[in-house]
Motif scaffolding. Structure first.
Motif, short mmCIF file in Angstrom:
data_model
loop_
_atom_site.label_atom_id
_atom_site.label_comp_id
_atom_site.label_asym_id
_atom_site.label_seq_id
_atom_site.Cartn_x
_atom_site.Cartn_y
_atom_site.Cartn_z
N ARG A 1 22.40 41.18 2.39
CA ARG A 1 21.74 41.50 3.65
C ARG A 1 21.32 42.96 3.68
N ILE A 2 22.19 43.83 3.18
CA ILE A 2 21.86 45.26 3.10
C ILE A 2 20.71 45.48 2.13
N ARG A 3 20.74 44.81 0.97
CA ARG A 3 19.65 44.94 0.00
C ARG A 3 18.32 44.47 0.61
N ALA A 4 18.36 43.42 1.43
CA ALA A 4 17.14 42.89 2.03
C ALA A 4 16.56 43.84 3.07
N LEU A 5 17.41 44.56 3.77
CA LEU A 5 16.95 45.44 4.84
C LEU A 5 16.32 46.72 4.31
#
Length: 98
Positions: free
Chosen positions: A72-76
């Motif tokens: 989720r952090i990588r996607a943001l």
């Protein structure tokens, strides 16, 4: 739902498999199902992506959401400043990370 992610070879940006190519936006990602590993091997072999791997995700009205906090952090996008996210004008950009 399974997504394929990795890093763009020239830039290092996080990228997501769309079904026909790569996107920097997770909402463009397509479900790879059981075909994720063969696609990853082919794309890495063609030097279009580095470090590809398959992740679990759930579908939402806004597109897929990675199941694991790391992805989720990588996607943001960068976490140091919300104005540096991939969509800085989105007021909900950081709301779904945790």
């Amino acid at each position: 739902m399974k997504l394929l992610t990795g890093n763009d070879l020239p830039s290092g940006d996080v990228i997501w498999w769309t079904g026909t190519g790569w996107s920097r936006h997770v909402e463009d990602a397509g479900d790879v199902g059981a075909e994720g590993d063969p696609i990853a091997q082919a794309e890495e072999g063609a030097r279009r992506v580095t470090g590809p791997y398959v992740i679990d995700a759930t579908g939402t009205p806004d597109g897929p959401r990675p199941a694991h906090i790391k992805d989720r952090i990588r996607a943001l996008g960068p976490t140091v400043r919300l104005d540096l996210t991939l969509k800085p004008s989105d007021p909900t950009a950081g709301s779904w990370v945790i």
